[in-house]
Design a protein around this motif. Structure first.
Motif, short mmCIF file in Angstrom:
data_model
loop_
_atom_site.label_atom_id
_atom_site.label_comp_id
_atom_site.label_asym_id
_atom_site.label_seq_id
_atom_site.Cartn_x
_atom_site.Cartn_y
_atom_site.Cartn_z
N ASN A 195 -1.97 -6.16 11.94
CA ASN A 195 -1.15 -5.87 10.97
C ASN A 195 -0.74 -5.09 11.81
N GLU A 196 0.50 -4.90 12.39
CA GLU A 196 1.50 -4.49 13.65
C GLU A 196 1.90 -2.81 13.10
N ASP A 197 1.93 -2.05 12.18
CA ASP A 197 1.16 -0.39 11.77
C ASP A 197 0.04 -0.25 11.80
N TYR A 198 -1.27 -0.81 11.57
CA TYR A 198 -2.06 -0.83 11.62
C TYR A 198 -3.65 -1.63 12.39
N PHE A 199 -2.60 -1.52 13.36
CA PHE A 199 -3.50 -2.40 14.58
C PHE A 199 -3.12 -2.42 15.87
N SER A 200 -2.02 -2.09 16.06
CA SER A 200 -1.52 -2.13 17.19
C SER A 200 -2.00 -1.53 18.14
N ARG A 201 -2.72 -0.03 17.82
CA ARG A 201 -3.19 0.35 18.84
C ARG A 201 -4.33 0.59 19.31
N LYS A 202 -4.25 0.72 20.43
CA LYS A 202 -5.18 0.76 22.11
C LYS A 202 -6.27 0.64 21.55
N PHE A 203 -7.15 1.19 20.56
CA PHE A 203 -7.98 1.81 19.56
C PHE A 203 -9.01 1.57 18.57
N ILE A 210 0.51 -1.44 -0.47
CA ILE A 210 -0.10 -0.32 0.43
C ILE A 210 1.25 0.70 -0.11
N ASP A 211 0.15 1.68 -0.66
CA ASP A 211 1.09 3.34 -1.20
C ASP A 211 3.24 3.21 -1.18
N ASP A 212 3.40 1.84 -2.12
CA ASP A 212 4.98 1.17 -2.24
C ASP A 212 5.48 1.14 -1.03
N THR A 213 4.81 0.39 0.27
CA THR A 213 5.37 0.28 1.41
C THR A 213 4.15 -1.32 1.51
N ASP A 214 5.19 -2.58 1.43
CA ASP A 214 4.52 -3.57 2.19
C ASP A 214 4.38 -3.92 3.63
N HIS A 215 3.17 -4.50 3.58
CA HIS A 215 2.37 -4.43 5.26
C HIS A 215 2.21 -5.70 5.38
N PRO A 216 2.60 -6.71 6.56
CA PRO A 216 2.62 -8.04 6.43
C PRO A 216 1.22 -8.64 7.22
N LEU A 217 0.57 -9.55 6.39
CA LEU A 217 -0.77 -9.79 6.98
C LEU A 217 -0.18 -10.77 7.68
N ILE A 218 -1.30 -10.43 9.00
CA ILE A 218 -1.09 -11.38 10.07
C ILE A 218 -2.75 -12.16 10.20
N ILE A 219 -2.78 -13.30 10.02
CA ILE A 219 -3.86 -14.03 10.37
C ILE A 219 -4.47 -14.09 11.52
N LYS A 220 -5.45 -14.58 12.84
CA LYS A 220 -5.22 -14.58 13.81
C LYS A 220 -7.04 -15.02 13.64
N VAL A 221 -7.32 -16.26 14.46
CA VAL A 221 -8.49 -16.50 14.39
C VAL A 221 -9.23 -17.31 15.75
N ALA A 222 -10.34 -16.70 17.06
CA ALA A 222 -10.90 -17.27 17.82
C ALA A 222 -12.16 -17.98 17.49
N SER A 223 -12.54 -18.74 18.81
CA SER A 223 -13.60 -19.18 18.83
C SER A 223 -14.93 -19.14 19.36
N ILE A 224 -16.04 -18.90 19.04
CA ILE A 224 -17.26 -18.67 19.57
C ILE A 224 -18.19 -19.69 20.11
N GLN A 225 -17.40 -20.60 21.23
CA GLN A 225 -18.33 -21.98 21.19
C GLN A 225 -19.06 -22.01 21.38
N ALA A 226 -20.22 -21.11 21.83
CA ALA A 226 -22.12 -21.17 21.92
C ALA A 226 -21.98 -20.99 20.17
N ALA A 227 -21.62 -20.43 19.61
CA ALA A 227 -22.56 -20.58 18.09
C ALA A 227 -21.42 -21.63 17.74
N ARG A 228 -20.65 -21.98 18.02
CA ARG A 228 -20.05 -23.54 16.74
C ARG A 228 -19.34 -22.49 15.93
N MET A 229 -18.81 -21.77 15.93
CA MET A 229 -18.89 -20.53 14.89
C MET A 229 -16.75 -20.02 15.38
N GLN A 230 -16.14 -19.98 14.17
CA GLN A 230 -15.32 -19.64 14.03
C GLN A 230 -15.18 -18.10 13.63
#
Length: 266
Positions: free
Chosen positions: A96-104, A70-90
């Motif tokens: 990405n650290e640049d975009y989603f590490s801030r606590k908001f 994006i805008d000539d800069t490489d941004h690593p894509l990290i995929i995480k997963v969690a389960s909502i057991q009651a709904a049997r869904m993931q």
């Protein structure tokens, strides 16, 4: 013919983010559609205020490792997963650290919206679609919920219209009363371009405000749903003038059946 595979691209889902009408809908809808016999996949951003330990998020190594430029800069894509057991869904999380590490989510603790929200929504939309392809999963319906997902319809219809995973997908966009207040960076019209998308496709983003971003999503969707009881009057008029299939606001006790029928009608 019924549409049996539904990809949900959500801005927020409870319990990962606080309860509000949209996060509750994005939690209950996939479960309800799954209980109707459809296959589902669900994605949201891994905003930095999501408690990974409490919600037991873990990285999916086989899906991570790609870089998005994006805008000539490489941004690593990290995929995480969690389960909502009651709904049997993931739930899959785009990280990405640049975009989603801030606590908001979209604004800081003073309510100031982040200047890179334009790049964050580009990264999120592209990350979801690339990960869906890595899952080797071809959705019949892609349902985008919230303005943070608004670029996904454009990418599906313009950049992936010949891709075997998305060529036959119908796109549904839900409009909420969740407007952002500060225009996105004007550079979004260049940054959002990838192969298959040109200046003309993005010209509506001038300026890149909430109304124009929503119009872009409507233009590239096959059906529109009113997700909030009241939405912006200009957007409502635009939807109706588009002539596209439109499902008006549905109360909680009706929306799973109504949305399910809407998917099948497309």
């Amino acid at each position: 013919m019924e549409n049996n595979k539904v990809l949900f691209i959500s801005q927020e889902i409870t319990p990962y983010l606080p309860e509000n009408p949209k996060s509750l809908l994005c939690r209950k809808l996939p479960q309800g559609i799954q209980e109707k016999g459809k296959q589902i996949r669900t994605f949201m951003p891994r905003f930095g205020n999501i408690n990974e330990r409490r919600n037991q998020l873990h990285e999916v190594i086989r899906l991570s490792g790609m870089n998005l430029i994006i805008d000539d800069t490489d941004h690593p894509l990290i995929i995480k997963v969690a389960s909502i057991q009651a709904a049997r869904m993931q739930v899959y999380f785009i990280d990405n650290e640049d975009y989603f590490s801030r606590k908001f989510t979209i604004a800081d603790d003073n309510g100031k919206e982040f200047e890179d929200n334009d790049e964050r929504i580009i990264f999120f939309a592209r990350g979801v679609l690339e990960t869906t392809k890595k899952l080797r999963w071809a959705p019949d319906v892609v349902h985008c919920l919230g303005w943070f997902t608004a670029l996904a319809p454009l990418y599906i219809k313009k950049a992936m219209n010949d891709d075997p995973y998305f060529a036959d997908s119908k796109v549904v966009y839900s409009v909420f009363d969740d407007e952002f207040t500060v225009d996105l960076n004007d550079g979004i019209r260049d940054k959002a371009k990838i192969e298959g998308i040109n200046d003309d496709d993005l010209k509506v983003l001038n300026p890149a405000n909430h109304i124009n971003l929503t119009k872009l999503a409507i233009d590239n969707s096959d059906g529109i749903i009113q997700g909030s009881e009241k939405i912006n009057s200009e957007i409502e008029k635009y939807i109706k003038e588009s002539g596209k299939p439109f499902l008006e606001y549905q109360p909680e006790e009706k929306y799973i059946d109504a949305y399910n029928e809407f998917y099948d009608s497309l």
